[in-house]
Scaffold this motif. Structure first.
Motif, mmCIF file in Angstrom:
data_model
loop_
_atom_site.group_PDB
_atom_site.id
_atom_site.type_symbol
_atom_site.label_atom_id
_atom_site.label_comp_id
_atom_site.label_asym_id
_atom_site.label_seq_id
_atom_site.Cartn_x
_atom_site.Cartn_y
_atom_site.Cartn_z
ATOM 1 N N PRO A 84 -7.198 -28.734 27.770
ATOM 2 C CA PRO A 84 -6.928 -27.469 27.072
ATOM 3 C C PRO A 84 -6.800 -27.648 25.557
ATOM 4 O O PRO A 84 -7.231 -26.790 24.789
ATOM 5 C CB PRO A 84 -5.600 -26.992 27.671
ATOM 6 N N LEU A 85 -6.237 -28.783 25.133
ATOM 7 C CA LEU A 85 -6.127 -29.048 23.698
ATOM 8 C C LEU A 85 -7.508 -29.193 23.069
ATOM 9 O O LEU A 85 -7.764 -28.671 21.986
ATOM 10 C CB LEU A 85 -5.299 -30.309 23.473
ATOM 11 N N ALA A 86 -8.408 -29.885 23.761
ATOM 12 C CA ALA A 86 -9.771 -30.041 23.248
ATOM 13 C C ALA A 86 -10.468 -28.693 23.136
ATOM 14 O O ALA A 86 -11.190 -28.425 22.168
ATOM 15 C CB ALA A 86 -10.564 -30.977 24.147
ATOM 16 N N LEU A 87 -10.261 -27.836 24.117
ATOM 17 C CA LEU A 87 -10.854 -26.493 24.056
ATOM 18 C C LEU A 87 -10.274 -25.698 22.891
ATOM 19 O O LEU A 87 -10.998 -24.978 22.206
ATOM 20 C CB LEU A 87 -10.630 -25.760 25.376
ATOM 21 N N ASP A 88 -8.965 -25.848 22.648
ATOM 22 C CA ASP A 88 -8.342 -25.172 21.504
ATOM 23 C C ASP A 88 -8.857 -25.695 20.176
ATOM 24 O O ASP A 88 -8.902 -24.960 19.191
ATOM 25 C CB ASP A 88 -6.820 -25.333 21.548
ATOM 26 N N LYS A 89 -9.243 -26.966 20.142
ATOM 27 C CA LYS A 89 -9.772 -27.560 18.913
ATOM 28 C C LYS A 89 -11.238 -27.195 18.693
ATOM 29 O O LYS A 89 -11.839 -27.583 17.708
ATOM 30 C CB LYS A 89 -9.620 -29.079 18.940
ATOM 31 N N GLY A 90 -11.846 -26.470 19.640
ATOM 32 C CA GLY A 90 -13.211 -25.993 19.459
ATOM 33 C C GLY A 90 -14.281 -26.822 20.153
ATOM 34 O O GLY A 90 -15.469 -26.576 19.941
ATOM 35 N N VAL A 112 -2.893 -35.456 16.385
ATOM 36 C CA VAL A 112 -3.654 -34.387 17.031
ATOM 37 C C VAL A 112 -2.915 -33.053 16.963
ATOM 38 O O VAL A 112 -3.543 -31.992 16.904
ATOM 39 C CB VAL A 112 -4.030 -34.754 18.477
ATOM 40 N N VAL A 113 -1.590 -33.091 16.958
ATOM 41 C CA VAL A 113 -0.833 -31.842 16.898
ATOM 42 C C VAL A 113 -0.928 -31.219 15.507
ATOM 43 O O VAL A 113 -1.117 -30.012 15.368
ATOM 44 C CB VAL A 113 0.639 -32.083 17.301
ATOM 45 N N TRP A 114 -0.797 -32.051 14.475
ATOM 46 C CA TRP A 114 -0.787 -31.519 13.111
ATOM 47 C C TRP A 114 -2.151 -31.486 12.453
ATOM 48 O O TRP A 114 -2.337 -30.818 11.447
ATOM 49 C CB TRP A 114 0.173 -32.310 12.247
ATOM 50 N N GLY A 115 -3.117 -32.221 12.995
ATOM 51 C CA GLY A 115 -4.436 -32.272 12.380
ATOM 52 C C GLY A 115 -5.383 -31.242 12.955
ATOM 53 O O GLY A 115 -5.135 -30.659 13.999
ATOM 54 N N GLU A 116 -6.465 -31.041 12.274
ATOM 55 C CA GLU A 116 -7.501 -30.111 12.705
ATOM 56 C C GLU A 116 -8.845 -30.824 12.701
ATOM 57 O O GLU A 116 -9.061 -31.750 11.943
ATOM 58 C CB GLU A 116 -7.573 -28.897 11.769
ATOM 59 N N GLY A 117 -9.727 -30.384 13.544
ATOM 60 C CA GLY A 117 -11.089 -30.880 13.531
ATOM 61 C C GLY A 117 -11.397 -31.858 14.647
ATOM 62 O O GLY A 117 -10.507 -32.468 15.239
ATOM 63 N N ALA A 118 -12.680 -31.974 14.907
ATOM 64 C CA ALA A 118 -13.149 -32.809 16.010
ATOM 65 C C ALA A 118 -12.976 -34.294 15.721
ATOM 66 O O ALA A 118 -12.671 -35.065 16.637
ATOM 67 C CB ALA A 118 -14.618 -32.505 16.302
ATOM 68 N N VAL A 119 -13.120 -34.703 14.465
ATOM 69 C CA VAL A 119 -12.991 -36.125 14.141
ATOM 70 C C VAL A 119 -11.568 -36.603 14.412
ATOM 71 O O VAL A 119 -11.357 -37.670 15.007
ATOM 72 C CB VAL A 119 -13.392 -36.390 12.675
ATOM 73 N N LEU A 120 -10.587 -35.823 14.019
ATOM 74 C CA LEU A 120 -9.197 -36.191 14.294
ATOM 75 C C LEU A 120 -8.911 -36.186 15.790
ATOM 76 O O LEU A 120 -8.146 -37.020 16.284
ATOM 77 C CB LEU A 120 -8.229 -35.260 13.571
ATOM 78 N N PHE A 121 -9.511 -35.255 16.512
ATOM 79 C CA PHE A 121 -9.296 -35.214 17.951
ATOM 80 C C PHE A 121 -9.840 -36.472 18.611
ATOM 81 O O PHE A 121 -9.191 -37.074 19.456
ATOM 82 C CB PHE A 121 -9.933 -33.968 18.574
ATOM 83 N N TRP A 122 -11.044 -36.894 18.240
ATOM 84 C CA TRP A 122 -11.626 -38.091 18.845
ATOM 85 C C TRP A 122 -10.901 -39.353 18.385
ATOM 86 O O TRP A 122 -10.845 -40.343 19.117
ATOM 87 C CB TRP A 122 -13.121 -38.167 18.569
ATOM 88 N N THR A 123 -10.331 -39.331 17.186
ATOM 89 C CA THR A 123 -9.479 -40.440 16.745
ATOM 90 C C THR A 123 -8.241 -40.524 17.630
ATOM 91 O O THR A 123 -7.832 -41.618 18.043
ATOM 92 C CB THR A 123 -9.076 -40.254 15.271
ATOM 93 N N PHE A 124 -7.657 -39.376 17.948
ATOM 94 C CA PHE A 124 -6.524 -39.324 18.869
ATOM 95 C C PHE A 124 -6.908 -39.886 20.234
ATOM 96 O O PHE A 124 -6.171 -40.688 20.816
ATOM 97 C CB PHE A 124 -6.036 -37.879 19.009
ATOM 98 N N VAL A 125 -8.048 -39.470 20.760
ATOM 99 C CA VAL A 125 -8.496 -39.948 22.074
ATOM 100 C C VAL A 125 -8.619 -41.469 22.065
ATOM 101 O O VAL A 125 -8.160 -42.150 22.990
ATOM 102 C CB VAL A 125 -9.830 -39.281 22.477
ATOM 103 N N THR A 126 -9.195 -42.009 21.026
ATOM 104 C CA THR A 126 -9.387 -43.458 20.930
ATOM 105 C C THR A 126 -8.056 -44.192 20.814
ATOM 106 O O THR A 126 -7.790 -45.136 21.569
ATOM 107 C CB THR A 126 -10.281 -43.792 19.728
ATOM 108 N N LEU A 127 -7.220 -43.773 19.865
ATOM 109 C CA LEU A 127 -5.947 -44.460 19.638
ATOM 110 C C LEU A 127 -5.011 -44.357 20.845
ATOM 111 O O LEU A 127 -4.421 -45.349 21.273
ATOM 112 C CB LEU A 127 -5.256 -43.906 18.398
ATOM 113 N N PHE A 128 -4.867 -43.147 21.369
ATOM 114 C CA PHE A 128 -3.959 -42.965 22.494
ATOM 115 C C PHE A 128 -4.465 -43.717 23.720
ATOM 116 O O PHE A 128 -3.689 -44.313 24.455
ATOM 117 C CB PHE A 128 -3.776 -41.483 22.817
ATOM 118 N N GLY A 129 -5.779 -43.688 23.945
ATOM 119 C CA GLY A 129 -6.341 -44.387 25.098
ATOM 120 C C GLY A 129 -6.116 -45.887 25.032
ATOM 121 O O GLY A 129 -5.695 -46.501 26.020
#
Length: 126
Positions: A22-28, A79-96
C-alpha cells in the motif's frame, strides 16, 4: 534487552511487510511494481544474510546486529518522510539487507551469552 529487541524487531518487520505494497501504491508505483517491491525486499534479505554474516566474522556480532537495527530505523524514516520512487527503492534495498542480516545475527549474539541463559534466550528471541 536481547529478548526485547527481538520482539520489537518482529513487530517492525511485520508492520513493514504488511504495509509496503500500500505504501508503494501511495508513492505512485504501479500495482505490479508495488508487488515486486515486497519480493525485492525479501530477496535483498538474502544479500543481507550473507553480507552481515561476513561482517560478523570480522567484527563483533553484537555491534553488527545493532547497526542492522539502526539501518532499518533509518530506512523507515527515509520512506516515511521522503518522496519519490528513488527513495522508495532505496528503502526497499536498505531495509531488505538489514532485516536479512538481523535474522542471521540474532542466534550468533545469543550464543555469546553465558551458557546458563541459552535456553531462556532462545525461547524468547528469534
Amino acid at each position: 534487552l536481547l529478548a526485547g529487541s527481538g520482539f520489537l524487531f518482529f513487530c517492525a518487520l511485520t508492520g513493514v511487510f504488511s504495509h509496503v505494497i500500500p505504501l508503494a501504491l501511495d508513492k505512485g508505483l504501479a500495482k505490479g511494481l508495488a508487488a515486486l517491491s515486497l519480493g525485492a525486499m525479501i530477496g535483498m534479505g538474502t544479500v543481507g544474510k550473507v553480507g552481515m554474516g561476513y561482517l560478523a566474522d570480522r567484527y563483533a556480532a553484537g555491534r553488527v546486529l545493532l547497526w542492522t537495527f539502526l539501518v532499518q530505523a533509518a530506512a523507515v524514516l527515509l520512506v516515511v518522510w521522503g518522496e519519490g520512487a528513488v527513495l522508495f527503492w532505496t528503502f526497499v534495498t536498505l531495509f531488505g539487507i538489514a532485516q536479512g542480516g538481523a535474522l542471521t545475527l540474532a542466534p550468533v549474539v545469543v550464543d555469546a551469552a553465558p551458557a546458563l541463559h541459552h535456553r531462556t534466550l532462545r525461547s524468547h528471541t528469534f
